[in-house]
Design a protein around this motif. Structure first.
Motif, short mmCIF file in Angstrom:
data_model
loop_
_atom_site.label_atom_id
_atom_site.label_comp_id
_atom_site.label_asym_id
_atom_site.label_seq_id
_atom_site.Cartn_x
_atom_site.Cartn_y
_atom_site.Cartn_z
N ASN A 29 26.90 -1.27 -47.06
CA ASN A 29 25.53 -1.23 -47.56
C ASN A 29 25.21 0.08 -48.27
OD1 ASN A 29 22.81 -2.21 -47.83
ND2 ASN A 29 22.23 -0.89 -46.12
N LYS A 30 25.68 1.19 -47.72
CA LYS A 30 25.29 2.51 -48.23
C LYS A 30 26.37 3.22 -49.02
CE LYS A 30 22.21 3.10 -44.25
NZ LYS A 30 21.88 3.91 -43.05
N LYS A 31 27.62 2.75 -48.93
CA LYS A 31 28.75 3.34 -49.65
C LYS A 31 28.99 4.80 -49.30
CE LYS A 31 29.41 -0.52 -51.78
NZ LYS A 31 30.51 -1.41 -51.36
N GLN A 32 28.64 5.17 -48.09
CA GLN A 32 28.90 6.54 -47.63
C GLN A 32 30.24 6.56 -46.90
OE1 GLN A 32 25.55 7.83 -45.30
NE2 GLN A 32 24.11 7.62 -46.99
N VAL A 33 31.18 7.36 -47.38
CA VAL A 33 32.54 7.31 -46.88
C VAL A 33 32.63 7.70 -45.40
CG1 VAL A 33 33.17 9.70 -47.47
CG2 VAL A 33 34.92 7.89 -47.50
N ALA A 34 31.64 8.44 -44.92
CA ALA A 34 31.64 8.82 -43.50
C ALA A 34 31.66 7.59 -42.61
CB ALA A 34 30.43 9.69 -43.18
N ARG A 56 40.74 -4.82 -52.09
CA ARG A 56 41.70 -4.36 -53.09
C ARG A 56 41.40 -2.93 -53.55
NH1 ARG A 56 42.34 -9.83 -56.86
NH2 ARG A 56 42.94 -11.20 -55.12
N SER A 57 41.09 -2.10 -52.55
CA SER A 57 40.78 -0.70 -52.84
C SER A 57 41.75 0.18 -52.07
CB SER A 57 39.34 -0.38 -52.42
OG SER A 57 39.10 1.02 -52.48
N PHE A 58 42.65 0.83 -52.78
CA PHE A 58 43.62 1.72 -52.14
C PHE A 58 42.90 2.89 -51.48
CE2 PHE A 58 46.39 5.46 -52.25
CZ PHE A 58 47.45 4.99 -51.48
N ARG A 59 41.82 3.35 -52.09
CA ARG A 59 41.06 4.49 -51.55
C ARG A 59 40.48 4.13 -50.19
NH1 ARG A 59 35.63 5.72 -51.77
NH2 ARG A 59 35.08 7.95 -51.59
N GLU A 60 39.84 2.96 -50.08
CA GLU A 60 39.27 2.54 -48.80
C GLU A 60 40.36 2.35 -47.75
OE1 GLU A 60 35.27 0.12 -50.35
OE2 GLU A 60 37.03 -0.97 -49.60
N LEU A 61 41.46 1.74 -48.14
CA LEU A 61 42.56 1.51 -47.21
C LEU A 61 43.14 2.82 -46.71
CD1 LEU A 61 44.36 -0.59 -45.81
CD2 LEU A 61 45.88 -0.48 -47.80
N LEU A 62 43.24 3.81 -47.59
CA LEU A 62 43.79 5.11 -47.21
C LEU A 62 42.87 5.82 -46.22
CD1 LEU A 62 45.93 7.32 -47.59
CD2 LEU A 62 44.56 8.20 -49.49
N PHE A 63 41.57 5.89 -46.53
CA PHE A 63 40.62 6.54 -45.62
C PHE A 63 40.61 5.84 -44.27
CE2 PHE A 63 38.56 8.58 -49.34
CZ PHE A 63 38.37 9.84 -48.81
N TYR A 64 40.61 4.53 -44.29
CA TYR A 64 40.58 3.76 -43.04
C TYR A 64 41.86 3.98 -42.23
CZ TYR A 64 41.41 -0.25 -40.01
OH TYR A 64 41.74 -1.04 -38.93
N SER A 65 43.02 3.88 -42.86
CA SER A 65 44.30 3.97 -42.15
C SER A 65 44.49 5.34 -41.52
CB SER A 65 45.45 3.67 -43.11
OG SER A 65 45.33 2.38 -43.66
N VAL A 66 44.18 6.39 -42.27
CA VAL A 66 44.34 7.75 -41.74
C VAL A 66 43.42 7.98 -40.56
CG1 VAL A 66 44.05 10.20 -42.26
CG2 VAL A 66 45.18 8.70 -43.92
N SER A 67 42.15 7.57 -40.69
CA SER A 67 41.20 7.79 -39.61
C SER A 67 41.55 6.95 -38.37
CB SER A 67 39.78 7.49 -40.07
OG SER A 67 39.66 6.18 -40.57
N ALA A 68 42.10 5.75 -38.58
CA ALA A 68 42.48 4.90 -37.44
C ALA A 68 43.62 5.51 -36.63
CB ALA A 68 42.86 3.51 -37.92
#
Length: 480
Positions: free
Chosen positions: A151-156, A191-203
């Motif tokens: 909803n807010k597109k805030q990467v945090a 289909r966003s490598f950026r989202e997948l990267l942020f998610y995978s690292v934080s997980a």
């Protein structure tokens, strides 16, 4: 006629629902204690290391959280575990409300979803602060965080989603299925490598931190073996899917197919996400089918069922205008499902003489032990089960060295029994309590430990008819 509920009314009803849930969970409903959230944290707070001298097959999150809570809590272990459980269950309620409201696009769907969780939660979440309940708690919060990001597109919020899903793996190993399925959904749908990267690292952050901490302690081999190798080895007995439990699952999930049929047309992406989450949260059921394993998927069941009911209520015409047989059929089917839910949940509110099974019933044994023991005395229980280890904190006696449960599958891996016998040869437990009725489930692996008792111990006393456990024999070590 469209059913609408003013926002203030919804918030008031939600508040009343939360108050009801808090009061009943804290003071009314009988919920079992498990040694993973009581005894193991107590052992940890008394100098023992999980995956070191505490050999444990479960993921460590609940034990770590409970050990920290017990350090600051003025209450006993069971009361503290009950507080933690109440906080967790009510947190899930708020998360279920928020997600039901978001996915169903109405306050009513969120409120109905929360009500269903409050009804069904104790039926399946019948162990205090259990591994599976914490697993789904992290998942629900993670999904809420994802919705904030969408909803807010805030990467945090994306990072928080990854952190929470990563924490779910430390609550129960099946959390890795959630992590993987969500990552797969990100890859295919977003289909966003950026989202997948942020998610995978934080997980991976919290699992890696735990791995580093355990490595520093020198317990990495035990962690890998008991956390993974043992669980995948096939040592543990399975519990078959019994017909009565299967009926419970069917009644609880009666409206789930309707949700997928309704939502598939409107929002395929989110429906696929919920389907993947739902399937991953069913995995704890295998290979030991039971209520406490099923609790992982019930919050999602509540969300989906709440959306279906709210939609039916919103789109239903007044009874005076009903002409379509489909509305009558749907209303009758819904009434049957609701009656089934109420019947399942009602049993949880029947007064029980033991408020905390797996803890309170050991009082007669403790009264005997306290007349015989001195400071520094040690204890072992045969078999150490999910509940009999409560004798350790209740009596204040630690095991001599290594602690492990005593079901057959815990004692069958190489060197487990030999390690205990070797340790006891030089430092035997001062007291051993044997629950004779539970011994057959631990044989033949437990027999060398029982032989040790017959050789070097004298019978002090016997307590019969202990709820859920039968007869307990209390032995004291004697010098040869």
């Amino acid at each position: 006629m469209k059913v609408t509920v003013p926002n203030r009314t919804v918030l008031l009803l939600l508040l009343l629902l939360l108050i009801f849930q808090i009061v009943t969970l804290q003071f009314w409903i009988s919920i079992s204690a498990h040694s993973g959230q009581t005894t193991i944290p107590w052992l940890m707070n008394n100098g023992r290391e999980i995956f070191g001298t505490i050999l444990e097959q479960h993921a460590p999150a609940t034990s770590i959280i409970a050990s920290l809570a017990n350090r600051i809590s003025p209450f006993d272990l069971a009361t503290t575990a009950r507080f933690l459980n109440t906080i967790l269950m009510t947190t899930i309620t708020i998360g279920v409300y928020q997600l039901g409201k978001r996915y169903g696009d109405s306050d009513l769907s969120g409120l109905v979803a929360a009500l269903i969780w409050v009804l069904l939660g104790p039926v399946f979440g019948n162990v205090l602060f259990y591994f599976n309940t914490l697993l789904v708690g992290f998942v629900i919060l993670g999904l809420w965080s994802w919705e904030q990001y969408a909803n807010k597109k805030q990467v945090a919020y994306l990072i928080i989603t990854g952190l929470l899903f990563g924490l779910s793996t430390l609550a129960k190993q099946q959390g890795w299925g959630v992590v993987a399925f969500f990552g797969l959904w990100l890859l295919i749908q977003r289909r966003s490598f950026r989202e997948l990267l942020f998610y995978s690292v934080s997980a991976l952050i919290f699992p890696i931190l735990i791995l580093i901490f355990i490595t520093i302690q020198g317990n990495l081999d035990n962690y890998i073996y008991w956390n993974w190798t043992f669980n995948l080895s096939g040592y543990m007995d399975s519990v078959p899917l019994e017909s009565n439990f299967f009926r419970k699952l069917l009644i609880a999930n009666s409206l789930v197919p309707a949700y997928f049929l309704l939502q598939w047309r409107d929002d395929k992406s989110r429906t696929i996400l919920l389907l993947l989450m739902y399937l991953s949260l069913l995995t704890p059921l295998y290979p030991r089918f039971g209520e406490s394993a099923a609790v992982t998927h019930i919050p999602l069941t509540a969300i989906m069922s709440g959306i279906v009911i709210a939609r039916l209520l919103i789109e239903t015409k007044p009874w005076s205008q009903v002409k379509e047989s489909s509305q009558l059929i749907a209303s009758g089917a819904l009434l049957s499902v609701v009656i089934g839910w109420l019947w399942m949940s009602a049993v949880m509110y029947i007064p029980n003489t033991v408020q905390t099974p797996g803890y309170d019933e050991f009082t007669p044994i403790i009264e005997i032990l306290k007349t015989r023991t001195q400071d520094g005395d040690t204890l072992f229980v045969l078999p150490e089960t999910d509940s009999t280890p409560q004798l350790h904190p209740l009596s204040g006696m630690l095991p001599p060295n290594t602690w492990i449960k005593g079901w057959r599958w815990y004692l069958e891996p190489p060197d487990v029994v030999d390690t205990l016998i070797t340790e006891w040869s030089s430092s035997p437990p001062d007291f051993i309590v044997v629950f004779s009725d539970l011994i057959p489930s631990s044989q033949p692996a437990i027999n060398p430990l029982l032989d040790f008792v017959t050789t070097d111990y004298m019978l002090l006393d016997e307590v019969s008819d202990i709820d859920f456990h039968g007869t307990a024999r209390i032995y004291q070590h004697v010098e040869n």
